[in-house]
Design a protein around this motif. Structure first.
Motif, short mmCIF file in Angstrom:
data_model
loop_
_atom_site.label_atom_id
_atom_site.label_comp_id
_atom_site.label_asym_id
_atom_site.label_seq_id
_atom_site.Cartn_x
_atom_site.Cartn_y
_atom_site.Cartn_z
N ALA A 143 0.84 -1.19 0.00
CA ALA A 143 0.00 0.00 0.00
C ALA A 143 0.88 1.24 0.00
O ALA A 143 2.07 1.17 0.31
N CYS A 144 0.29 2.40 -0.35
CA CYS A 144 1.05 3.64 -0.31
C CYS A 144 1.31 4.04 1.15
O CYS A 144 0.71 3.48 2.06
N MET A 145 2.21 5.02 1.34
CA MET A 145 2.58 5.43 2.70
C MET A 145 1.36 5.81 3.54
O MET A 145 1.23 5.40 4.69
N LYS A 146 0.46 6.58 2.93
CA LYS A 146 -0.69 7.07 3.68
C LYS A 146 -1.57 5.90 4.15
O LYS A 146 -1.95 5.84 5.32
N CYS A 147 -1.83 4.98 3.25
CA CYS A 147 -2.69 3.85 3.63
C CYS A 147 -1.99 2.94 4.63
O CYS A 147 -2.65 2.34 5.48
N GLN A 148 -0.67 2.82 4.54
CA GLN A 148 0.04 2.00 5.52
C GLN A 148 -0.08 2.61 6.91
O GLN A 148 -0.25 1.90 7.90
N ASP B 208 -7.63 -1.28 0.62
CA ASP B 208 -8.25 -0.39 -0.37
C ASP B 208 -7.24 0.25 -1.32
O ASP B 208 -7.62 0.95 -2.24
N CYS B 209 -5.94 0.04 -1.03
CA CYS B 209 -4.94 0.78 -1.81
C CYS B 209 -4.59 0.00 -3.08
O CYS B 209 -3.69 -0.82 -3.09
N VAL B 210 -5.32 0.27 -4.16
CA VAL B 210 -5.10 -0.49 -5.39
C VAL B 210 -4.30 0.32 -6.40
O VAL B 210 -3.96 1.47 -6.17
N ARG C 73 -3.70 4.27 -6.54
CA ARG C 73 -4.84 5.12 -6.86
C ARG C 73 -4.83 6.37 -5.97
O ARG C 73 -5.11 7.47 -6.42
N CYS C 74 -4.48 6.20 -4.66
CA CYS C 74 -4.45 7.34 -3.74
C CYS C 74 -3.42 8.37 -4.19
O CYS C 74 -3.63 9.57 -4.08
N CYS C 75 -2.25 7.87 -4.66
CA CYS C 75 -1.16 8.78 -5.01
C CYS C 75 -1.53 9.62 -6.23
O CYS C 75 -1.33 10.83 -6.24
ZN LIG Z 1 -3.12 4.34 -0.65
#
Ligand SMILES: [Zn+2]
Ligand SMILES: [Zn+2]
Ligand SMILES: [Zn+2]
Lengths: 727, 103
Positions: B50-55, B62-64, B76-78
């Motif tokens: 997952a990205c840093m934020k989701c981690q 949810d971090c796809v 997707r978040c990035c």
């Molecule tokens: Zn994310």
């Protein structure tokens, strides 16, 4: 309008009452209230009368006290103390009654002198407010001190000190009330300016003599116990006799003579007690040294070096022993010394810190600079033994205990990242090979690791579980998919799909040839997984981890054997012929040489194939006489057996990861701080790494240099020890 | 994994009853995103993680990954927060048009 009053007549009757009150004779209630109203009448008649009755009362007190003084003449020593005390008790309580009888007078005089503060407490506090006119009770005290104390002070103090010495020697123990009462009669001024100084002087002298006596009559163990008793007794004595303002001074005089002034002697013996772990003596000595400023310093050092010495010796002896031996020995050391800390040092936080420091040093000790520290790997292996099926049959409680043991040691391991690497390797093996005692036990262990190292540390381990749990659903959905699409697969097929980032698995594997109907299972599943179930994903199959169950139909008994895909590929060849040359097997299976040799030797070791040497090369014949105790069995797979190279690989990989971690950490710190000096940066980096590993200063410096080269930061031009962040 | 079916025709003919029959087969696979580069150019972390934020927020599920028409891929978040500043792909500067979203 003032009532005229006959002062002389009134005083004459008051005088008689005053005498009765002072000498504690019974006074009739009516006479008592009449006297109070007489005093009231005098006070309101004129201010001249106020002064007059005040002076008359004072005169009366003086003559009364002078009379007591005469009574005490010719009495000495213990008898004086006793008689003095009797008079004092009587007089002081009489004076207190008298003061309340004269309440109105006291108040009127305070009022005249511009204050309405009232007389509060006998006798010390009465002397505090010196600007206020003295009340009758205070006059009584003052005069007592001026007349009686003045006269008998030398004798009184001497007798009193002698009584206190007797109490210390536990001979002719004096009555506590008597000693305390006499001291109380001294009043604050005399107590502080004369008595206390003499008391402290005598205390020091006494304990100097006592010290010499104790040193002579006891061995060290008896000596410290005796000293402890003396100090405890003195503490008790302070409560019993002296004013609270003197307690700490008297105790200090006692303690400094008995301990602080001979700290070198105590410290010198301390080493011996520590070496022999004499818990009772250590506890006693600890209680003594605790009383001295900075007194525990040497003791702390001795304990630290003792734990380190014993522990490191043990580590050396454990070289090449099993990981269970190692863990048990470490636990024994840790238990032994935590018991010592608990019993000898009463869980003193300073000692607990020292204990942690020493155990850390032992666990992270390496026999030489060239051998790696084994703690991380050993603990991970031990955890593997705990969680692997079929090692031992532990109860849930035992298992939980043993897991906690691992955690207790793990806390002190510096290379926590290395532990994680090994742990996830072993966990992967357990999960894939279905070799775990239970997923609950696995999760319990990870929960414990998470408490110490946090979410990030265990997130990949968690992901591994999630994958295993998800697979059940994936496979049952795959069956419905097959039904819906009306596809029939020839084998009972299931798949385990794992997230590539979480599992420490080698992605490259040997090619191999499989029957087309088996291959169709893979492609069908792939199609289902990548298009129907998910989007944007791709799969890499790992045949070396994939397993098959084969039925052996050619023997007396029907057997079910579990094999790897490679073993299966070889065995399926024997459906067509009973013997193959090595070269033919290589051709048919397409396995790499390395994988082929491994696979064939595992089948040979399982006695399913028989190897025959001939001039043309080896050939492998199916063993038609094969037999096994169990009808279901597994061929040991060598594919994921670890080699020494693999362990070296883990170590070198960890070096790279640490460098990356440090660089990322430095960037993160610099990004938030913008400017930071060298030492603060080191400190913060170390603090942020503590849950992974303990970085060397050299490595951090190297990473700083790398980041300066890469233009993430630069040295401050004015101050060389400061860094600036470059956005 | 490569599978080979070379020279199958020259294999000896099967006997009537198979000596080994397959009862069960469990195949193990690793999944990863079907991407040309396995790190996210925005947060520099692996796309499979997952990205840093989701981690940090512990919602890794949810971090796809999302693919653009240009075939570049990011969390997707990035890319969502990137699009607040610019509507171009951070790598090739072409206009960002979503091609597919990972699942
Ligand atoms: Zn994310
Ligand atoms: Zn990203
Ligand atoms: Zn692009």
């Amino acid at each position: 309008m003032r009532k005229s009053i006959d002062y002389d007549a009134t005083w004459a009757s008051l005088r008689k009452v005053i005498f009765d009150v002072l000498t504690l004779k019974p006074v009739d209630r009516i006479i008592w209230s009449d006297s109070i109203s007489d005093i009231y009448s005098i006070c309101i008649s004129s201010s001249e009368y106020i002064e007059r009755i005040y002076n008359d009362c004072k005169e009366f007190l003086i003559s009364h006290i002078t009379h007591i003084k005469k009574e005490l003449t010719g009495v000495y020593s213990q008898a004086l103390l006793k008689k003095y005390y009797e008079y004092w008790i009587k007089f002081s309580s009489g004076a207190s009654y008298l003061n309340s009888m004269f309440t109105y007078l006291n108040r009127s005089r305070n009022y005249m002198h511009g204050s309405d503060s009232s007389y509060e407490q006998m006798p010390y506090s009465s002397q505090e407010n010196e600007e206020l006119p003295a009340e009758i009770g205070q006059i009584a005290m003052q005069q007592w001190q001026e007349i009686i104390i003045e006269e008998y002070q030398v004798e009184l103090v001497n007798v009193l000190l002698a009584a206190i010495e007797n109490d210390r020697k536990e001979e002719n123990i004096p009555v506590a009330d008597l000693v305390q009462g006499v001291i109380h009669s001294f009043g604050k001024f005399f107590y502080q300016s004369v008595f206390e100084a003499r008391l402290l002087e005598e205390t020091k002298n006494f304990y100097a003599r006592e010290l010499a006596r104790l040193r002579e009559s006891y061995d060290f163990s008896g000596f410290i116990k005796a000293v402890k008793n003396r100090i405890d007794a003195e503490q008790h004595r302070c409560q019993k006799f002296f004013h609270v303002s003197s307690h700490s001074k008297v105790l200090k005089a006692c303690i400094s003579r008995l301990t602080a002034e001979q700290i070198d002697y105590l410290n010198c013996e301390c080493a011996r007690l520590v070496k022999n772990e004499l818990i009772d003596d250590l506890n006693c000595l600890y209680k003594l040294l605790r009383l001295v400023d900075n007194g525990l310093k040497v003791m702390l050092q001795e304990i630290e070096s003792h734990i380190k010495r014993i522990g490191k010796l043990l580590v050396i002896n454990l070289f090449r022993k099993t990981c269970e031996d190692y863990v048990n020995a470490m636990l024994k050391v840790s238990d032994r010394f935590s018991t010592l800390i608990q019993q000898a040092f009463e869980e003193d936080p300073e000692f607990k810190t020292i204990f942690g420091k020493a155990i850390r040093a032992v666990i992270n000790h390496s026999n030489s600079s060239s051998t790696p520290i084994r703690a991380a790997e050993i603990l991970a292996r031990y955890a593997d033994i705990l969680l692997k099926k079929g090692s031992k049959n532990w109860s849930d409680a035992e298992l939980d205990d043993k897991q906690s043991h691992v955690i207790n040691l793990f806390k002190y391991v510096d290379d926590k990242d290395l532990f994680q690497k090994f742990y996830s390797k072993f966990l992967a093996k357990r999960l894939i090979m279905n070799g775990s005692i239970s997923l609950d036990a696995e999760e319990e262990m990870i929960k414990k690791l998470k408490i110490i190292c946090g979410y990030e540390y265990t997130s990949r381990l968690h992901q591994m579980f999630t994958d295993i749990r998800l697979n059940e659903g994936v496979n049952s959905e795959f069956s419905s998919y097959l039904n819906k699409k009306n596809i029939k697969l020839t084998v009972n097929f299931s798949a385990s799909v794992l997230q590539s980032g979480a599992w420490p698995l080698n992605q490259t594997s040997s090619p191999y040839s499989i029957p087309p109907d088996l291959e169709r299972s893979l492609t069908t599943f792939e199609e289902y997984y990548c298009t129907s179930l998910h989007r944007g994903r791709k799969l890499v199959w790992l045949p070396y981890l994939s397993t098959a169950e084969l039925r052996m139909t050619y023997l007396k008994k029907g057997y079910y054997v579990t094999t790897t895909t490679y073993q299966m590929a070889v065995l399926l060849l024997y459906n067509n012929a009973l013997s193959y040359t090595g070269r033919d097997i290589a051709t048919w299976t397409q396995l790499t040489e390395k994988e082929l040799i491994r696979t064939l030797s595992s089948l040979e070791a399982a006695k399913i194939l028989i190897k025959e040497n001939s001039r043309e090369g080896n050939s492998y014949k199916l063993n038609l006489e094969f037999g096994n105790k169990r009808t279901k069995f597994k061929i040991a797979s060598s594919s994921i057996r670890e080699s020494p190279q693999e362990i070296t690989k883990v170590h070198s990989r960890i070096e790279e990861e640490r460098k990356l971690f440090l660089q990322a950490t430095i960037v993160r710190i610099m990004k938030s701080r913008k400017v930071l000096n060298h030492n603060s940066l080191l400190e913060e980096v170390i603090k942020m790494s503590v849950n992974r590993f303990s970085p060397s200063i050299v490595l951090i410096k190297k990473c700083i240099e790398l980041l300066i080269e890469k233009d993430y930061m630069k040295r401050n031009e004015g101050r060389q020890d400061e860094y600036n962040y470059i956005a | 994994m490569e599978k080979s079916s070379t020279s199958k025709s020259s294999k000896p003919a099967p006997k009537e009853e198979s000596l080994f029959t397959i009862k069960k087969w469990n195949a193990v696979a690793l999944w990863s995103w079907d991407v040309t580069c396995d790190t996210c150019a925005i947060c520099k972390l692996l796309l499979v993680d997952a990205c840093m934020k989701c981690q940090n927020e512990i919602k890794t599920e949810d971090c796809v990954v999302v693919w653009g028409e240009c075939n570049h891929s990011f969390h997707r978040c990035c890319i969502a927060s990137w699009l607040n500043k610019s509507n171009r792909c951070p790598l090739c500067q072409r206009e960002w048009i979503v091609q597919r979203i990972g699942r």
